[in-house]
Scaffold this motif. Structure first.
Motif, mmCIF file in Angstrom:
data_model
loop_
_atom_site.group_PDB
_atom_site.id
_atom_site.type_symbol
_atom_site.label_atom_id
_atom_site.label_comp_id
_atom_site.label_asym_id
_atom_site.label_seq_id
_atom_site.Cartn_x
_atom_site.Cartn_y
_atom_site.Cartn_z
ATOM 1 N N LYS A 161 0.767 -1.290 -0.039
ATOM 2 C CA LYS A 161 0.039 -0.018 -0.143
ATOM 3 C C LYS A 161 0.926 1.127 -0.033
ATOM 4 O O LYS A 161 1.473 1.711 0.875
ATOM 5 C CB LYS A 161 -0.763 -0.059 1.245
ATOM 6 C CG LYS A 161 -2.183 1.079 1.156
ATOM 7 C CD LYS A 161 -2.953 0.828 2.574
ATOM 8 C CE LYS A 161 -4.164 1.579 2.433
ATOM 9 N NZ LYS A 161 -4.953 1.591 3.531
ATOM 10 N N ASP A 164 2.510 3.150 3.769
ATOM 11 C CA ASP A 164 1.617 2.909 5.052
ATOM 12 C C ASP A 164 2.432 2.301 6.077
ATOM 13 O O ASP A 164 2.102 2.179 7.276
ATOM 14 C CB ASP A 164 0.461 2.429 4.787
ATOM 15 C CG ASP A 164 -0.640 3.143 4.334
ATOM 16 O OD1 ASP A 164 -0.324 4.646 4.106
ATOM 17 O OD2 ASP A 164 -1.870 2.985 3.883
ATOM 18 N N ARG A 217 4.243 4.012 8.813
ATOM 19 C CA ARG A 217 3.440 5.206 9.318
ATOM 20 C C ARG A 217 4.089 6.333 9.685
ATOM 21 O O ARG A 217 4.266 7.066 10.758
ATOM 22 C CB ARG A 217 3.362 4.352 10.945
ATOM 23 C CG ARG A 217 2.366 3.240 10.827
ATOM 24 C CD ARG A 217 2.032 2.445 12.114
ATOM 25 N NE ARG A 217 3.204 2.245 12.909
ATOM 26 C CZ ARG A 217 3.483 2.925 13.979
ATOM 27 N NH1 ARG A 217 2.830 3.981 14.385
ATOM 28 N NH2 ARG A 217 4.712 2.520 14.632
ATOM 29 N N PRO A 221 -4.860 5.948 -0.822
ATOM 30 C CA PRO A 221 -3.888 4.927 -1.329
ATOM 31 C C PRO A 221 -4.275 4.057 -2.141
ATOM 32 O O PRO A 221 -5.625 3.615 -2.060
ATOM 33 C CB PRO A 221 -3.209 4.722 -0.054
ATOM 34 C CG PRO A 221 -4.438 4.544 1.052
ATOM 35 C CD PRO A 221 -5.221 5.733 0.592
#
Length: 499
Positions: free
Chosen positions: A73, A323, A326, A82
């Motif tokens: 992702k 992703d 983070r 996304p």
């Protein structure tokens, strides 16, 4: 007269005795199995190897390097949501047939001719173990090989050829040889490097490849002066085109990074190399006035080896967009000053780059600034990457990969512009040299040291030539000593050796 058991009764007694014997054997086997698994789990914990990897022979993969057939992702372009993209399209992976990917940082692939489904050795190709090992079941021998013998021959580097660099009698010897070239690599990595040398994703046009072979080799001081004169560390500011037209550009720092921080006396560049593990360099690193770290490299839990101080964190746009990392929420990216970078086409201006970034660095930058308005956050001007690439190619006798330099070299030159003395740790491998890619992960591949996508091998050659410390410091501490640009004046003579 004694009691006499009939034939039928005797059969029942014999059957009961057999059942009890089987139960005792089963209990003993179960106890031995539980004890073996307990020992195996303990050993795996100490060696940072998952139990399933030890038993089934599968190597752990980093989250940044998932299997080639999976999807990850990643944010793209200006989309609000996304999307999932094919990993073959990520930087560092050559587009092509997903069933036969170029083997870049992938333990499943050994050569261009080997399909990834055939990564395990066939039974007839496996060398039998002698002595006690030959009597053990295969899962247990796998576990012992993984925990105590490292990987099986040829599993990661292609017929074991790249391991020549890491043994006591390897090509690297005690310290890095600044004459290293792709011809000295093993078959697998040589093919990877050659493929990247042939690619030209960024439209690189360098007119005189191999000029270094026709001219006298530059000395370390000459290289230092060349870098100082031709590589200008610059960050984006709001008045630059095309950003001056965008309302969000007010989020960019009003001044260049070098105007806001420094100068520092001593600085540490801490690589993420696996050889930082068990180095015990934490106190030495933290004693510097400023420390730069890279991408997702943590300090918590690794303070003894890498220290805890973070002054600058240099991050690439892929980390910002994934992703998995983070980026917008992790506290890892709120410690120290952030400097992001993304490769632009070789001859492009900022307008072209803004519309053709590898990853959506500007979208993520805006999102991050809205969430963390007080966090110092700069973006490196993309011309820095190619100015530095030009210097590498000018000083190498063969074509290098037409891809931007690694974060490690960018961070080193960045700190040379801010500091009087720069110590770079484990960019050149020490006596702890290993195929472990990062000290905080379990992914293993010689390409992390010798290069694949980035011209890492040639970057190390350049740094080795410029090193003004002792070779002994490289061997024992993995420490290279470089002077900052402010500490020497090239118009008055070349910088002298440091002591």
């Amino acid at each position: 007269m004694g009691y006499k058991i009939t034939g039928a009764g005797m059969d029942r007694v014999s059957q009961l005795w057999r059942l009890r014997r089987r139960a005792r054997r089963g209990a003993l086997c179960m106890a031995l199995f539980c004890m073996s698994m307990a020992v195996l789990y303990t050993l795996c914990a100490e060696n940072s190897v998952p139990v399933t990897d030890a038993i089934f022979g599968e190597r752990a993969r980093t989250r940044a390097q998932p299997r080639t057939h999976s999807l990850v992702k990643v944010l793209r372009g200006g989309a609000s949501k996304p999307i999932y993209v094919d990993l073959q399209k990520l930087p560092g992976v050559i587009p092509g047939d997903p069933r036969r990917p170029i083997p870049v940082l992938s333990s499943l692939n050994h050569s261009l001719e080997t399909d990834h489904r055939d990564h395990r050795l066939r039974p007839k190709d496996r060398k039998p173990h002698g002595g006690f090992m030959s009597w053990l079941p295969r899962p247990l021998t796998r576990a012992i090989e993984t925990l105590f013998g490292g990987r099986r021959k040829g599993e990661l580097s292609g017929a074991g050829s790249d391991t020549e660099f890491f043994g006591p009698n390897g090509t690297l010897g005690e310290v890095w040889d600044d004459e290293m070239s792709s011809t000295m690599l093993g078959k697998r990595l040589r093919k990877v490097v050659q493929n990247y040398q042939a690619m030209n994703k960024y439209g690189v046009q360098f007119p005189d490849v191999g000029a270094a072979a026709r001219h006298p080799k530059r000395s370390g001081p000459e290289l230092l002066c060349q870098l100082k004169d031709t590589v200008s560390i610059t960050t984006l500011t709001p008045e630059m085109e095309p950003f001056v037209r965008f309302p969000w550009a007010t989020q960019l720092p009003p001044r260049h990074l070098s105007m806001d921080i420094g100068p520092f006396k001593t600085c540490a560049v801490v690589s993420s190399a696996g050889s930082m593990k068990n180095s015990g360099l934490g106190k030495e690193i933290d004693a510097h006035d400023a420390v730069v770290r890279f991408n997702a490299a943590p300090t918590t839990g690794f303070e003894k080896d890498v220290g805890s101080k973070t002054t600058i964190r240099l991050i690439n746009s892929q980390v910002m967009a994934s992703d998995d990392h983070r980026f917008l929420s992790s506290s890892l990216y709120s410690n120290g000053i952030l400097v992001g970078w993304d490769p632009a086409p070789y001859s492009s201006d900022l307008n072209e780059w803004y519309n053709k970034t590898d990853y959506p660095i500007f979208l993520q930058y805006q999102r991050y600034r809205r969430l963390h308005p007080q966090q110092p956050f700069y973006i490196l001007h993309p011309r820095v990457e190619w100015q530095l690439w030009n210097r590498i190619q000018e000083n190498m006798a063969e074509p290098i990969q037409k891809n931007p330099p690694s974060s490690g070299l960018l961070g080193t030159v960045l700190m040379m512009s801010l500091c009087e003395v720069v110590h770079v740790y484990e960019f050149l491998p020490s006596r702890r040299k290993t195929e472990l890619c990062h000290y905080y992960q379990r992914f293993i591949d010689a390409a992390c040291t010798l290069g694949a996508y980035h011209p890492l091998l040639y970057e190390k050659n350049l740094v080795k030539r410029m090193n003004q410390g002792l070779d002994r410091d490289i061997y024992t501490h993995g420490r290279v000593s470089l002077p900052g640009f402010s500490s020497f004046n090239c118009t008055r003579g070349l910088p002298s050796a440091m002591h």
